[in-house]
Design an enzyme around this catalytic site. Structure first.
Site, mmCIF file in Angstrom:
data_model
loop_
_atom_site.group_PDB
_atom_site.id
_atom_site.type_symbol
_atom_site.label_atom_id
_atom_site.label_comp_id
_atom_site.label_asym_id
_atom_site.label_seq_id
_atom_site.Cartn_x
_atom_site.Cartn_y
_atom_site.Cartn_z
ATOM 1 N N PHE A 131 0.813 -1.224 0.000
ATOM 2 C CA PHE A 131 0.000 0.000 0.000
ATOM 3 C C PHE A 131 0.847 1.276 0.000
ATOM 4 O O PHE A 131 0.304 2.370 -0.182
ATOM 5 C CB PHE A 131 -0.879 0.057 1.258
ATOM 6 C CG PHE A 131 -1.748 -1.143 1.487
ATOM 7 C CD1 PHE A 131 -3.001 -1.236 0.909
ATOM 8 C CD2 PHE A 131 -1.332 -2.177 2.305
ATOM 9 C CE1 PHE A 131 -3.816 -2.322 1.126
ATOM 10 C CE2 PHE A 131 -2.139 -3.284 2.528
ATOM 11 C CZ PHE A 131 -3.388 -3.360 1.940
ATOM 12 N N ALA A 132 2.137 1.157 0.262
ATOM 13 C CA ALA A 132 2.952 2.335 0.567
ATOM 14 C C ALA A 132 3.193 3.205 -0.664
ATOM 15 O O ALA A 132 3.785 2.747 -1.640
ATOM 16 C CB ALA A 132 4.293 1.897 1.161
ATOM 17 N N ALA A 133 2.745 4.448 -0.599
ATOM 18 C CA ALA A 133 2.955 5.374 -1.718
ATOM 19 C C ALA A 133 2.562 6.783 -1.315
ATOM 20 O O ALA A 133 1.825 6.986 -0.348
ATOM 21 C CB ALA A 133 2.131 4.945 -2.937
ATOM 22 N N PHE A 175 -10.416 3.363 -7.329
ATOM 23 C CA PHE A 175 -10.999 4.643 -7.688
ATOM 24 C C PHE A 175 -11.062 5.454 -6.380
ATOM 25 O O PHE A 175 -10.204 5.236 -5.517
ATOM 26 C CB PHE A 175 -12.327 4.422 -8.412
ATOM 27 C CG PHE A 175 -12.095 4.011 -9.864
ATOM 28 C CD1 PHE A 175 -12.467 4.839 -10.912
ATOM 29 C CD2 PHE A 175 -11.442 2.827 -10.172
ATOM 30 C CE1 PHE A 175 -12.202 4.485 -12.234
ATOM 31 C CE2 PHE A 175 -11.179 2.455 -11.489
ATOM 32 C CZ PHE A 175 -11.560 3.295 -12.519
ATOM 33 N N TYR A 211 1.824 11.090 -10.509
ATOM 34 C CA TYR A 211 1.353 10.041 -9.600
ATOM 35 C C TYR A 211 0.879 8.824 -10.388
ATOM 36 O O TYR A 211 1.314 7.688 -10.132
ATOM 37 C CB TYR A 211 0.239 10.592 -8.710
ATOM 38 C CG TYR A 211 -0.572 9.519 -8.024
ATOM 39 C CD1 TYR A 211 0.024 8.660 -7.098
ATOM 40 C CD2 TYR A 211 -1.932 9.368 -8.297
ATOM 41 C CE1 TYR A 211 -0.718 7.673 -6.476
ATOM 42 C CE2 TYR A 211 -2.671 8.389 -7.667
ATOM 43 C CZ TYR A 211 -2.065 7.545 -6.757
ATOM 44 O OH TYR A 211 -2.803 6.568 -6.145
ATOM 45 N N HIS A 218 -8.219 15.216 0.320
ATOM 46 C CA HIS A 218 -9.339 14.506 -0.285
ATOM 47 C C HIS A 218 -10.651 15.270 -0.087
ATOM 48 O O HIS A 218 -10.880 15.887 0.958
ATOM 49 C CB HIS A 218 -9.452 13.098 0.279
ATOM 50 C CG HIS A 218 -8.365 12.190 -0.203
ATOM 51 N ND1 HIS A 218 -8.312 10.854 0.116
ATOM 52 C CD2 HIS A 218 -7.297 12.415 -0.999
ATOM 53 C CE1 HIS A 218 -7.254 10.296 -0.449
ATOM 54 N NE2 HIS A 218 -6.623 11.235 -1.132
ATOM 55 N N LEU A 219 -11.498 15.175 -1.087
ATOM 56 C CA LEU A 219 -12.681 16.028 -1.152
ATOM 57 C C LEU A 219 -13.635 15.815 0.014
ATOM 58 O O LEU A 219 -14.076 16.788 0.652
ATOM 59 C CB LEU A 219 -13.416 15.787 -2.475
ATOM 60 C CG LEU A 219 -14.702 16.593 -2.685
ATOM 61 C CD1 LEU A 219 -14.401 18.077 -2.721
ATOM 62 C CD2 LEU A 219 -15.394 16.145 -3.981
#
Length: 309
Positions: free
Chosen positions: A53-55, A149, A121, A171-172
């Protein structure tokens, strides 16, 4: 979920953007960089799978600091793949992204759609997808890329509440909740002249619990010598204005909106076709509505605010 399924879990996280409280007490935590994973992922350790998951994930930042994203997302992932091969770990599940498709040529987007990232990205993630395909063919790795998504919602279980806590928040939905809570003055919408019904960007949202379940299904489905790729979304698109409307509905509070200039690298519309994941993994979202996701995120936000000193 891995612990509940009977797995022994080791979490490698340098906590650069993560939070120690998000690591289950029953898991072993190793505080180290992804680039140093070979110190932990050794042949003697006996790992039977890796979930990667690391990013770094901020599309806008990736356009202004591309070197940071290439070094972390791509070079770090190659170090992990090298360690997986050396340790003879048979399975790797990778967090890919819808950003690999750029401005899609077809909507909903199938896995076979043209890959043309519009930001660094997405390009760094696509490079890792391509590396995994090569690794599977050349060395027999059982690899699965899950193309996320927009992930939303929160994990709520008794006294445990885990949700989005970016610093700064990018994030929105959590930003909109901060506006509803009075922490921010207004919600900025980046562009209102996109070729969408109301001019704002359209995104497909998936609940984090549904996303997590897909990883366990992917572990079972991973097959040696194959790199499988699955989109994970609900197949429904919501505009940024619609998200603001749902936040108002859930919280019962005003969410003032201000239109700001477009951000570099933002596609107009990203909506998934998850038909392949449903057919091959048996994956079906249990919390598919945006209302459910916002309600869980709001519950987490309120709990987190009350818990802070």
């Amino acid at each position: 979920m891995l612990l509940d399924a009977g797995h022994e879990v080791v979490v490698l996280d340098d906590l650069r953007t993560g939070h120690r409280v998000a690591i289950a007490p029953e898991a072993v935590h190793v505080e180290a960089s992804l680039h140093d994973v070979a110190r932990v992922l050794t042949p003697e350790a006996g790992f039977d799978a890796v979930l990667h998951f690391a990013a770094l994930i901020a599309a806008g930042e990736s356009m202004t600091r591309p070197e940071l994203y290439w070094h972390t997302n791509t070079v770090g992932s190659l170090a992990l793949i090298d360690a997986v091969r050396a340790a003879r770990v048979p399975k790797l599940i990778f967090s890919s992204t819808a950003a690999v498709y750029g401005d899609p040529t077809e909507v909903p987007i199938p896995e076979t759609a043209v890959k043309a990232p519009t930001n660094t990205y997405g390009a760094t993630k696509l490079a890792v997808d391509m590396a995994l395909t090569s690794e599977a063919v050349a060395h027999g790795l059982a690899a699965v890329s899950l193309r996320y998504f927009n992930v939303a919602g929160a994990h709520l279980d008794g006294d445990v509440a885990l949700g989005e806590r970016h610093d700064p928040e990018s994030h929105l939905i959590p930003i909109a909740l901060e506006v509803a809570a009075g922490v921010r003055e207004k919600l900025q919408l980046f562009g209102d002249d996109y070729p969408t019904p109301d001019g704002t960007c359209v995104r497909d949202y998936i609940h984090v619990a549904d996303l997590a379940r897909a990883h366990l299904l992917a572990l079972d489905a991973a097959t040696g010598g194959q790199h499988r790729i699955y989109n994970l979304g609900n197949g429904n698109g919501f505009s940024n204005r619609q998200v603001a409307d749902v936040v108002r509905e859930v919280t019962g509070r005003p969410v003032p909106v201000e239109v700001a200039p477009r951000r570099d690298g933002d596609p107009a519309e990203l909506v998934a076709s998850s038909a392949l994941a449903r057919a091959e993994l048996g994956w079906v979202p249990r919390k598919p509505t945006l209302h459910d996701m916002v309600a869980d995120a709001w519950a987490f936000y309120q709990a987190h605010r009350l818990a802070r000193p």
